[in-house]
Write an enzyme that holds these catalytic residues in place. Structure first.
Site, PDB file in Angstrom:
ATOM      1  N   GLN A   1      32.399 -47.753 -30.030  1.00  0.00           N
ATOM      2  CA  GLN A   1      31.444 -47.763 -28.917  1.00  0.00           C
ATOM      3  C   GLN A   1      31.759 -46.597 -27.982  1.00  0.00           C
ATOM      4  OE1 GLN A   1      30.760 -52.044 -27.370  1.00  0.00           O
ATOM      5  NE2 GLN A   1      32.799 -52.058 -28.219  1.00  0.00           N
TER       6      GLN A   1
ATOM      7  N   ASP B   1      34.010 -40.604 -26.390  1.00  0.00           N
ATOM      8  CA  ASP B   1      34.980 -39.604 -25.936  1.00  0.00           C
ATOM      9  C   ASP B   1      35.506 -38.677 -27.026  1.00  0.00           C
ATOM     10  OD1 ASP B   1      36.794 -41.259 -27.335  1.00  0.00           O
ATOM     11  OD2 ASP B   1      37.359 -42.344 -25.505  1.00  0.00           O
TER      12      ASP B   1
ATOM     13  N   HIS C   1      27.335 -45.428 -29.683  1.00  0.00           N
ATOM     14  CA  HIS C   1      26.796 -45.054 -28.378  1.00  0.00           C
ATOM     15  C   HIS C   1      26.820 -43.548 -28.148  1.00  0.00           C
ATOM     16  CE1 HIS C   1      27.792 -49.425 -26.951  1.00  0.00           C
ATOM     17  NE2 HIS C   1      26.733 -49.362 -27.713  1.00  0.00           N
TER      18      HIS C   1
ATOM     19  N   CYS D   1      13.994 -28.212 -23.393  1.00  0.00           N
ATOM     20  CA  CYS D   1      14.459 -27.634 -24.663  1.00  0.00           C
ATOM     21  C   CYS D   1      13.724 -26.316 -24.948  1.00  0.00           C
ATOM     22  CB  CYS D   1      14.182 -28.657 -25.771  1.00  0.00           C
ATOM     23  SG  CYS D   1      14.502 -28.070 -27.431  1.00  0.00           S
TER      24      CYS D   1
ATOM     25  N   CYS E   1      11.336 -26.949 -28.197  1.00  0.00           N
ATOM     26  CA  CYS E   1      10.099 -27.764 -28.230  1.00  0.00           C
ATOM     27  C   CYS E   1       9.622 -28.214 -26.846  1.00  0.00           C
ATOM     28  CB  CYS E   1      10.314 -28.997 -29.110  1.00  0.00           C
ATOM     29  SG  CYS E   1      11.305 -30.270 -28.319  1.00  0.00           S
TER      30      CYS E   1
ATOM     31  N   SER F   1      37.847 -53.975 -26.894  1.00  0.00           N
ATOM     32  CA  SER F   1      36.458 -54.162 -26.458  1.00  0.00           C
ATOM     33  C   SER F   1      36.311 -55.544 -25.843  1.00  0.00           C
ATOM     34  CB  SER F   1      35.494 -54.022 -27.644  1.00  0.00           C
ATOM     35  OG  SER F   1      34.179 -54.369 -27.241  1.00  0.00           O
TER      36      SER F   1
ATOM     37  N   ILE G   1      47.353 -52.218 -26.464  1.00  0.00           N
ATOM     38  CA  ILE G   1      46.976 -51.692 -27.777  1.00  0.00           C
ATOM     39  C   ILE G   1      48.070 -50.808 -28.377  1.00  0.00           C
ATOM     40  CG2 ILE G   1      45.333 -50.158 -28.947  1.00  0.00           C
ATOM     41  CD1 ILE G   1      43.264 -51.242 -26.804  1.00  0.00           C
TER      42      ILE G   1
HETATM   43  P1  NAD Z   1      34.763 -52.722 -21.776  1.00  0.00           P
HETATM   44  O1  NAD Z   1      35.174 -51.926 -20.578  1.00  0.00           O
HETATM   45  O2  NAD Z   1      33.678 -53.720 -21.645  1.00  0.00           O
HETATM   46  O3  NAD Z   1      36.026 -53.464 -22.373  1.00  0.00           O
HETATM   47  C1  NAD Z   1      37.254 -52.825 -22.566  1.00  0.00           C
HETATM   48  C2  NAD Z   1      38.289 -53.914 -22.819  1.00  0.00           C
HETATM   49  O4  NAD Z   1      39.511 -53.262 -23.139  1.00  0.00           O
HETATM   50  C3  NAD Z   1      38.537 -54.799 -21.599  1.00  0.00           C
HETATM   51  O5  NAD Z   1      38.370 -56.155 -21.980  1.00  0.00           O
HETATM   52  C4  NAD Z   1      40.015 -54.505 -21.213  1.00  0.00           C
HETATM   53  O6  NAD Z   1      40.722 -55.654 -20.831  1.00  0.00           O
HETATM   54  C5  NAD Z   1      40.574 -53.960 -22.509  1.00  0.00           C
HETATM   55  N1  NAD Z   1      41.656 -52.979 -22.338  1.00  0.00           N
HETATM   56  C6  NAD Z   1      41.683 -51.897 -21.530  1.00  0.00           C
HETATM   57  N2  NAD Z   1      42.806 -51.180 -21.726  1.00  0.00           N
HETATM   58  C7  NAD Z   1      43.538 -51.864 -22.662  1.00  0.00           C
HETATM   59  C8  NAD Z   1      44.799 -51.649 -23.264  1.00  0.00           C
HETATM   60  N3  NAD Z   1      45.556 -50.588 -22.980  1.00  0.00           N
HETATM   61  N4  NAD Z   1      45.243 -52.566 -24.176  1.00  0.00           N
HETATM   62  C9  NAD Z   1      44.482 -53.662 -24.470  1.00  0.00           C
HETATM   63  N5  NAD Z   1      43.276 -53.900 -23.950  1.00  0.00           N
HETATM   64  C10 NAD Z   1      42.798 -53.009 -23.050  1.00  0.00           C
HETATM   65  O7  NAD Z   1      34.413 -51.667 -22.915  1.00  0.00           O
HETATM   66  P2  NAD Z   1      33.522 -51.813 -24.217  1.00  0.00           P
HETATM   67  O8  NAD Z   1      33.631 -53.185 -24.782  1.00  0.00           O
HETATM   68  O9  NAD Z   1      33.860 -50.646 -25.058  1.00  0.00           O
HETATM   69  O10 NAD Z   1      32.013 -51.658 -23.696  1.00  0.00           O
HETATM   70  C11 NAD Z   1      31.651 -50.781 -22.686  1.00  0.00           C
HETATM   71  C12 NAD Z   1      30.798 -49.577 -23.037  1.00  0.00           C
HETATM   72  O11 NAD Z   1      31.231 -48.524 -22.202  1.00  0.00           O
HETATM   73  C13 NAD Z   1      30.951 -49.018 -24.404  1.00  0.00           C
HETATM   74  O12 NAD Z   1      29.813 -49.257 -25.079  1.00  0.00           O
HETATM   75  C14 NAD Z   1      31.129 -47.508 -24.237  1.00  0.00           C
HETATM   76  O13 NAD Z   1      29.987 -46.819 -24.688  1.00  0.00           O
HETATM   77  C15 NAD Z   1      31.231 -47.238 -22.788  1.00  0.00           C
HETATM   78  N6  NAD Z   1      32.475 -46.551 -22.341  1.00  0.00           N
HETATM   79  C16 NAD Z   1      33.119 -45.660 -23.150  1.00  0.00           C
HETATM   80  C17 NAD Z   1      34.284 -45.055 -22.732  1.00  0.00           C
HETATM   81  C18 NAD Z   1      34.967 -44.077 -23.656  1.00  0.00           C
HETATM   82  O14 NAD Z   1      34.297 -43.428 -24.449  1.00  0.00           O
HETATM   83  N7  NAD Z   1      36.293 -43.953 -23.611  1.00  0.00           N
HETATM   84  C19 NAD Z   1      34.840 -45.373 -21.494  1.00  0.00           C
HETATM   85  C20 NAD Z   1      34.146 -46.283 -20.657  1.00  0.00           C
HETATM   86  C21 NAD Z   1      32.959 -46.870 -21.104  1.00  0.00           C
END
Ligand code: NAD
Length: 252
Positions: free
Chosen positions: A105, A108, A125, A158, A161, A199, A242
């Protein structure tokens, strides 16, 4: 570390050892150890920045200007971020053939930077590293758009287009990318172990993939700092950090 944590890490290592086709699914939590804030934790992106809905981006020049300001200010935190040990463990699973795909998701680009081949990363995403035209899909590099933004405070249509150019992420209200959804579904239906990492499993349709894996008989493991709504259906739910958990599971 208590005995319960050790037992769960050992069980994780056992499940990974037995898997013949693992799929890894990641959310913003995998990247917090690289310094990128997640969405829902305290201090996360949502508490600081209100998302711009897709329909507002399309309809409003002001919303587009604000969107580009956010892109070039780097305030989301992903500019210059580097993969961490969690990304490295996952990249190792893919390059050794243990995992067939990484469904993410995240926008980055850190899975690719950690060495997962482009064709094994399925971005649900999109990607925040470049922009594209909403009409013809032509890709534009951010570095090429930056001088225009600095001069005009916006990015024009763009050159090919005349369509609107937008960061290549999927905004709230924007249709999901058909090809990525299709590839993610195929990978999920074929796997025997589905590992959801970092997530909150609250964003749909992405959170439907762990459910789908379980429904077709794969084992489901959820690794997240806090509980998720799908923990009850998981074969193993680990509430831990993690980087340390994946490194420990790898060394068991
Ligand atoms: P979310 O923020 O809803 O959930 C992230 C989860 O990760 C949380 O429950 C949190 O407790 C857990 N978490 C954070 N750091 C952790 C760690 N070190 N160890 C264990 N758990 C940890 O994110 P989501 O479910 O990915 O959904 C949010 C949306 O936000 C995504 O669809 C994404 O597109 C976008 N997003 C992306 C980024 C990125 O690309 N890095 C950053 C922020 C948001």
């Amino acid at each position: 570390m208590n005995g319960n944590t050790e037992a769960k890490e050992a069980r994780l290592a056992e499940l990974i050892g037995a898997a013949r086709n693992m799929v890894v699914f990641t959310g913003a939590g995998i990247s917090t150890e690289s310094g990128i804030p997640d969405f829902r934790s305290p201090g996360g992106v949502w508490s600081r920045i209100k998302p711009i809905q897709f329909e507002d981006f399309v309809a409003s020049p002001d919303a587009r200007r604000e969107s580009w300001r956010r892109v070039f200010s780097g305030e989301r935190g992903w500019t210059g971020a580097q993969p961490n040990s969690g990304h490295d463990v996952i990249a190792n699973w893919v390059t050794t053939g243990k995992a067939s795909a990484v469904i993410t998701q995240n926008v980055d680009n850190l899975h690719q930077l950690s060495g997962v081949p482009e064709d094994k990363v399925i971005e649900l995403h999109g990607n925040a590293g470049y922009a594209h035209c909403l009409e013809c899909g032509q890709r534009s590099e951010l570095a090429a758009l930056a001088p225009e933004f600095e001069r005009d405070g916006e990015v024009g249509p763009c050159s090919h287009c005349g369509g609107l150019i937008k960061l290549a992420t999927v905004s709230f209200g924007q249709p999901m990318p058909w090809s990525a959804m299709h590839r993610a579904e195929r990978a999920t239906l074929r796997c025997d172990l589905f590992l959801a990492i970092g997530s909150s499993l609250q964003v749909y349709p992405a959170a439907g993939f762990p459910e789908m894996a379980k429904q077709v008989g794969a084992k489901l493991v959820i690794l997240n700092r806090e509980e998720t709504p799908l923990d009850g259906m998981a074969d193993l739910a680990i509430h831990g950090e993690i980087g340390t958990t994946l490194s420990a599971a790898q060394s068991v």
